[in-house]
Scaffold this motif. Structure first.
Motif, PDB file in Angstrom:
ATOM      1  N   ALA A   1       0.826  -1.207   0.000  1.00 14.73           N
ATOM      2  CA  ALA A   1       0.000   0.000   0.000  1.00 14.73           C
ATOM      3  C   ALA A   1       0.860   1.256   0.000  1.00 14.73           C
ATOM      4  O   ALA A   1       0.562   2.226  -0.720  1.00 14.73           O
ATOM      5  CB  ALA A   1      -0.927  -0.012   1.217  1.00 14.73           C
ATOM      6  N   ALA A   2       1.939   1.257   0.785  1.00 11.72           N
ATOM      7  CA  ALA A   2       2.839   2.410   0.837  1.00 11.72           C
ATOM      8  C   ALA A   2       3.512   2.630  -0.514  1.00 11.72           C
ATOM      9  O   ALA A   2       3.661   3.767  -0.974  1.00 11.72           O
ATOM     10  CB  ALA A   2       3.884   2.201   1.926  1.00 11.72           C
TER      11      ALA A   2
ATOM     12  N   ALA B   1       3.864   5.667  -5.671  1.00 13.09           N
ATOM     13  CA  ALA B   1       3.789   5.691  -7.130  1.00 13.09           C
ATOM     14  C   ALA B   1       2.732   6.667  -7.608  1.00 13.09           C
ATOM     15  O   ALA B   1       2.917   7.385  -8.598  1.00 13.09           O
ATOM     16  CB  ALA B   1       3.494   4.280  -7.645  1.00 13.09           C
ATOM     17  N   THR B   2       1.588   6.702  -6.903  1.00 10.24           N
ATOM     18  CA  THR B   2       0.523   7.626  -7.261  1.00 10.24           C
ATOM     19  C   THR B   2       0.973   9.069  -7.076  1.00 10.24           C
ATOM     20  O   THR B   2       0.685   9.948  -7.919  1.00 10.24           O
ATOM     21  CB  THR B   2      -0.725   7.364  -6.403  1.00 10.24           C
ATOM     22  OG1 THR B   2      -1.175   6.031  -6.614  1.00 10.24           O
ATOM     23  CG2 THR B   2      -1.842   8.322  -6.759  1.00 10.24           C
ATOM     24  N   ALA B   3       1.707   9.318  -5.995  1.00  6.51           N
ATOM     25  CA  ALA B   3       2.191  10.679  -5.726  1.00  6.51           C
ATOM     26  C   ALA B   3       3.160  11.146  -6.799  1.00  6.51           C
ATOM     27  O   ALA B   3       3.172  12.309  -7.212  1.00  6.51           O
ATOM     28  CB  ALA B   3       2.871  10.724  -4.361  1.00  6.51           C
ATOM     29  N   GLU B   4       3.998  10.228  -7.296  1.00  9.73           N
ATOM     30  CA  GLU B   4       4.952  10.578  -8.351  1.00  9.73           C
ATOM     31  C   GLU B   4       4.247  10.880  -9.665  1.00  9.73           C
ATOM     32  O   GLU B   4       4.679  11.723 -10.444  1.00  9.73           O
ATOM     33  CB  GLU B   4       5.946   9.424  -8.546  1.00  9.73           C
ATOM     34  CG  GLU B   4       6.909   9.272  -7.383  1.00  9.73           C
ATOM     35  CD  GLU B   4       7.869   8.114  -7.616  1.00  9.73           C
ATOM     36  OE1 GLU B   4       7.780   7.486  -8.703  1.00  9.73           O
ATOM     37  OE2 GLU B   4       8.696   7.825  -6.734  1.00  9.73           O
TER      38      GLU B   4
END
Length: 246
Positions: free
Chosen positions: A237-238, A243-246
């Protein structure tokens, strides 16, 4: 209408399993209905899970139509096969179309297969279940059929090399009793009960599993709580959040 593609594909898959030397331990297939609609619900740990989950219906002489992401149907090889076997494409931007397609199929007496975790669990533990499976079964008036797979991740899973040669891996599959909603039960409550049952089946499949790591670098397919080196659900999950933040 005659099934011209599905049976030969099953035959080819079974031949390949023999070539690979796979050793199957399957129980509970007597719970698969011999007629009428049902919604088969399985955990998801490898790319070939739909093949193995579908095997559970063969003793009842049934075929399972799986809901799968739409991109699989666009592939030049898998696409024509998936359509010919009457599997159901799921476009996540327009999920209602797939839902209605599955609902019609269930009401016409088909067995539909779904993976309520939506994506492969890289921790090889159960992720949370989407409630769509429970809603679909309740609206169609058909039972849920819980299934647990174990060992399939060793063949082909996310971020690991494929091992499709002769490997002799054991594959454990458990099918639970049909589940129907309790009186006045909501989809969320049924989903939680369904997930708990799949978890119980998964633990049973793991408990009797005869496979062992082949060496010091072959613990990747075991979840952390069983002494393996697979990432925990929290780690996965982390990683996904990063990856989503990037």
């Amino acid at each position: 209408m005659a099934e011209l593609v599905y049976p030969p594909v099953i035959g080819f898959a079974r031949t390949m399993f023999k070539v690979q030397g796979l050793r199957f331990d399957i129980s509970g297939t007597e719970h698969v209905p011999r007629k009428g609609g049902a919604l088969l619900v399985s955990n998801h740990i490898g790319y070939l899970d739909f093949v193995f989950a579908g095997l559970t219906a063969l003793p009842a002489k049934r075929l399972v139509r799986f809901m799968a992401k739409e991109s699989v149907f666009r592939h030049k090889v898998s696409g024509p096969l998936m359509r010919a076997m009457k599997h159901i494409p799921v476009d996540r931007s327009e999920g209602m179309h797939a839902y209605k397609h599955a609902l019609t199929a269930l009401r016409s007496g088909e067995i539909i297969g779904v993976f309520p975790e939506a994506t492969i669990s890289q921790s090889f533990t159960l992720k949370s279940f989407k409630s769509g499976a429970a809603r679909l079964a309740m609206e169609a008036g058909v039972p849920l059929l819980p299934v647990a797979l174990w060992g399939t991740q060793r063949l082909w899973t996310k971020d690991q090399p494929r091992q499709l040669g002769r490997n002799g891996f054991p594959i454990s599959i458990r099918v639970g009793e049909q589940m129907t909603p309790h009186q006045d039960e909501k989809p969320g409550a049924l989903t939680r009960r369904l997930r708990l049952r799949v978890q119980e089946l998964l633990e049973d499949a793991q408990r009797v599993y005869t496979g062992r790591p082949s060496g010091p670098n072959d613990h990747w397919w075991l979840p952390a709580h069983l002494g393996g080196t697979a990432p925990t659900a929290e780690d996965v999950a982390a990683r996904e959040r990063a990856a989503t933040a990037e």
